[in-house]
Write a protein that holds these residues in place. Structure first.
Motif, PDB file in Angstrom:
ATOM      1  N   GLU A 120       0.858  -1.181   0.000  1.00  0.00           N
ATOM      2  CA  GLU A 120       0.000   0.000   0.000  1.00  0.00           C
ATOM      3  C   GLU A 120       0.892   1.228   0.000  1.00  0.00           C
ATOM      4  O   GLU A 120       1.889   1.279   0.724  1.00  0.00           O
ATOM      5  N   GLY A 121       0.539   2.219  -0.811  1.00  0.00           N
ATOM      6  CA  GLY A 121       1.315   3.447  -0.877  1.00  0.00           C
ATOM      7  C   GLY A 121       0.850   4.278  -2.056  1.00  0.00           C
ATOM      8  O   GLY A 121       0.054   3.826  -2.888  1.00  0.00           O
ATOM      9  N   ASP A 122       1.363   5.528  -2.134  1.00  0.00           N
ATOM     10  CA  ASP A 122       0.993   6.340  -3.282  1.00  0.00           C
ATOM     11  C   ASP A 122       1.894   6.006  -4.466  1.00  0.00           C
ATOM     12  O   ASP A 122       2.839   5.219  -4.351  1.00  0.00           O
ATOM     13  N   SER A 123       1.617   6.613  -5.603  1.00  0.00           N
ATOM     14  CA  SER A 123       2.340   6.272  -6.829  1.00  0.00           C
ATOM     15  C   SER A 123       3.826   6.547  -6.710  1.00  0.00           C
ATOM     16  O   SER A 123       4.660   5.766  -7.188  1.00  0.00           O
ATOM     17  N   PHE A 124       4.186   7.652  -6.068  1.00  0.00           N
ATOM     18  CA  PHE A 124       5.589   8.040  -6.005  1.00  0.00           C
ATOM     19  C   PHE A 124       6.356   7.171  -5.011  1.00  0.00           C
ATOM     20  O   PHE A 124       7.540   6.898  -5.198  1.00  0.00           O
TER      21      PHE A 124
END
Length: 465
Positions: A128-132
C-alpha cells in the motif's frame, strides 16, 4: 560314358560354376557397398571434424571470455545467503520508500531435480502506498547490486473516500519479484587451453565490453517534484477560492516537506534520549528546538494564509505534522525535567517574534507568543529564563499595540504647514492640529508633509500620508 551323359555333366557343371561365380559376385558387391558406405561416413566425419576444427578457435575464445566473466556473473546473482536475506532487504526498501507491506508469499521456484545451476526464486508482495512511493520502491529494486526482476505488477487506485479520510492516497499494489540463485549442481573439470594467458590478453577488449554490458546502469529517482499522483481521483475537492492560491501539487509538496521534517525531528528526539552524556544531550536538544521552531514557524504562516485547502493535504498535515508535533512537544517537556519551556525554546520564540515584528507580521508574533504564554509564570526562580520571558512579554505587548494601531482607520485628505502658524491636518474630514485627540487613545504629536506622528499607548508611532 556316352555323349548324352557327358553333355549333362557339362551343363550341370556349368550351372554350378555360374551359381558359384554369382554368389561370389553378390558377396563382393555387398563388400563394395559397405566400403562405399564406410567411405561416405568417413567423408562425413571428416567434414564434421573440419567444421569442429574450424570452429575450435571461436569456441576457445568464447570459453576464455566466459571464464573471465564467471566472477562478474556470480557477483550479480544472489547466493544462498543473499536469498535468505532477500525478504529483509525488501522490507528495508519498503521502510525507506514509505510503502507498507500487507502480505507476501513465495511463488514458483525451479523444479525439484533440475540440473541447471540457476534456481529461480519468486515472491508476491501486497503493498500500500501512493504512486511516487511505489516508484521509489521500484527504483531501489532496480539499483540493487544483485539481479532482481519485476516481471509484473497490478495497481488498484485508492478510493476518493479513503483519500479524503486519511489525507494520503494508499493504492493497493500486487508486486511480483523474482531472482535467480547460483547453485552449481554438476561441476565439470575445466579443459586446459594452451597459451591461456596470452590468448586472454588478446581478448581483453571483448572481455571488458561484456563486463560493461553487465554493469548496473542506475537512474537517480528524484521523487514527485510537484507532479500530481496520476492514480488520485482529480475530483477530490481542493476548496480553493483564491485563484492565486497554491495548486494541489504545490500543497501536497508543502505538506510532504513538513512531514519529512517532522520525521527528522522525531529521529532527533531519539538522539536526545540516547545521548551518551549531558553535553551531547544539550547539543542534540538545541538542534531539536531549532527544528521544531522552524516547523512551528511554517505552520503558523500556513495557518495565517489559509494556504492548505486541499482536503487530503489538510488530513495529512494533521496526521503527519500537527499531531506528532504536539506529542513530541509533550515528550520533550517530560524528558527535560524542567518546569516550563526550556531556555532554547524561549530563545527561539523570542527570535521568531522579533522577526515577525520587524516584518510587520504582528498577528504571527502574537500567535507565537500564545505557544508559551500560559507557561511563563512557571519560570519563577530561574533568572535566565525569567529574563527571556520578560522580553517575550514585552514583544507581545509591542506586537499587540502595533497591530491595534495598524487597524485604526484614518483618511488623511490634506496637510497645511505654514511658517509661523500651527500645522494642521484633515483626518476623517476633521481639521486637527498637534495635541488634538483622534480618539480616546490616539493623540497627534507632530505633523510632517509626508507623515503624521501619534502618541498611542505609550509609543510614538507614525502613519504615512
Amino acid at each position: 560314358m556316352n555323349e548324352r551323359k557327358i553333355m549333362l555333366v557339362t551343363v550341370a557343371g556349368g550351372i554350378l560354376l555360374v551359381a558359384c561365380i554369382s554368389g561370389l559376385i553378390y558377396m563382393k558387391s555387398e563388400e563394395i557397398e559397405k566400403s562405399q558406405q564406410d567411405n561416405e561416413n568417413l567423408r562425413s566425419e571428416i567434414k564434421s571434424a573440419r567444421v569442429i576444427i574450424g570452429g575450435t578457435a571461436d569456441l576457445e575464445r568464447e570459453v576464455i571470455v566466459l571464464r573471465e566473466m564467471s566472477e562478474v556473473i556470480e557477483a550479480i546473482l544472489p547466493n544462498a545467503e543473499d536469498v535468505n536475506n532477500l525478504i529483509r532487504t525488501f522490507h528495508d526498501y519498503m521502510g525507506e520508500s514509505g510503502v507498507r507491506a500487507t502480505s507476501y508469499k513465495p511463488k514458483s521456484t525451479t523444479r525439484r531435480g533440475s540440473t541447471t545451476a540457476f534456481d529461480k526464486v519468486s515472491y508476491q508482495f501486497s503493498l500500500e502506498g501512493d504512486s511516487f512511493q511505489f516508484l521509489d520502491m521500484l527504483d531501489r529494486i532496480e539499483t540493487h547490486s544483485r539481479f532482481i526482476a519485476v516481471p509484473s505488477f497490478k495497481i488498484t487506485s485508492a478510493s476518493r473516500t479513503q483519500i479524503e479520510a486519511d489525507g494520503v492516497a494508499m493504492h493497493k499494489v500486487q508486486l511480483d519479484i523474482e531472482t535467480y540463485k547460483y547453485d552449481p549442481k554438476n561441476t565439470v573439470k575445466s579443459v586446459r587451453i594452451e597459451g591461456y594467458d596470452r590468448k586472454r590478453d588478446l581478448l581483453a577488449g571483448e572481455i571488458n565490453r561484456r563486463r560493461q554490458a553487465l554493469t548496473l546502469s542506475s537512474y537517480n529517482y528524484r521523487g514527485p517534484r510537484g507532479r500530481r499522483d496520476p492514480m488520485v481521483d482529480p475530483r477530490v475537492p481542493a476548496n480553493a477560492r483564491d485563484a492565486s492560491a497554491y495548486t494541489v501539487p504545490e500543497q501536497m509538496e508543502i505538506v510532504t516537506d513538513l512531514a519529512e521534517r517532522m520525521e527528522a525531528a522525531e529521529l532527533q528526539f531519539e538522539a536526545v534520549e540516547t545521548a551518551k552524556n549531558v553535553l551531547a544531550a544539550m547539543v542534540a536538544r538545541r538542534d531539536l528546538e531549532e527544528m521544531l521552531a522552524g516547523i512551528e514557524d511554517d505552520l503558523r504562516r500556513l495557518s495565517a494564509e489559509g494556504a492548505i485547502t486541499y482536503v487530503p493535504a489538510q488530513k495529512r498535515l494533521t496526521n503527519s505534522v500537527y499531531d506528532p508535533l504536539d506529542e513530541l512537544r509533550a515528550n520533550l517537556t517530560l524528558s527535560q525535567g524542567l518546569i516550563g519551556p526550556s531556555k532554547e525554546m524561549l530563545t527561539e520564540v523570542h527570535d521568531a517574534m522579533s522577526r515577525y515584528v520587524d516584518h510587520g507580521e504582528y498577528a504571527l508574533a502574537l500567535e507565537t507568543f500564545g505557544t508559551v504564554e500560559n507557561s511563563l509564570d512557571l519560570l519563577k526562580g530561574d533568572p535566565v529564563r525569567m529574563g527571556l520571558a520578560d522580553q517575550i512579554r514585552e514583544l507581545a505587548w509591542e506586537s499587540r499595540t502595533l497591530r491595534d494601531f495598524s487597524k485604526i482607520e484614518m483618511t488623511v485628505s490634506g496637510v497645511a504647514i505654514m511658517e509661523g502658524a500651527q500645522p494642521a491636518v484633515v483626518i476623517n474630514g476633521r481639521t486637527m492640529t498637534i495635541g488634538d485627540m483622534v480618539n480616546e487613545e490616539l493623540e497627534i504629536t507632530d505633523i510632517f508633509p509626508d507623515e503624521i506622528e501619534f502618541y498611542f499607548r505609550g509609543l510614538i508611532l507614525g502613519r504615512g500620508i
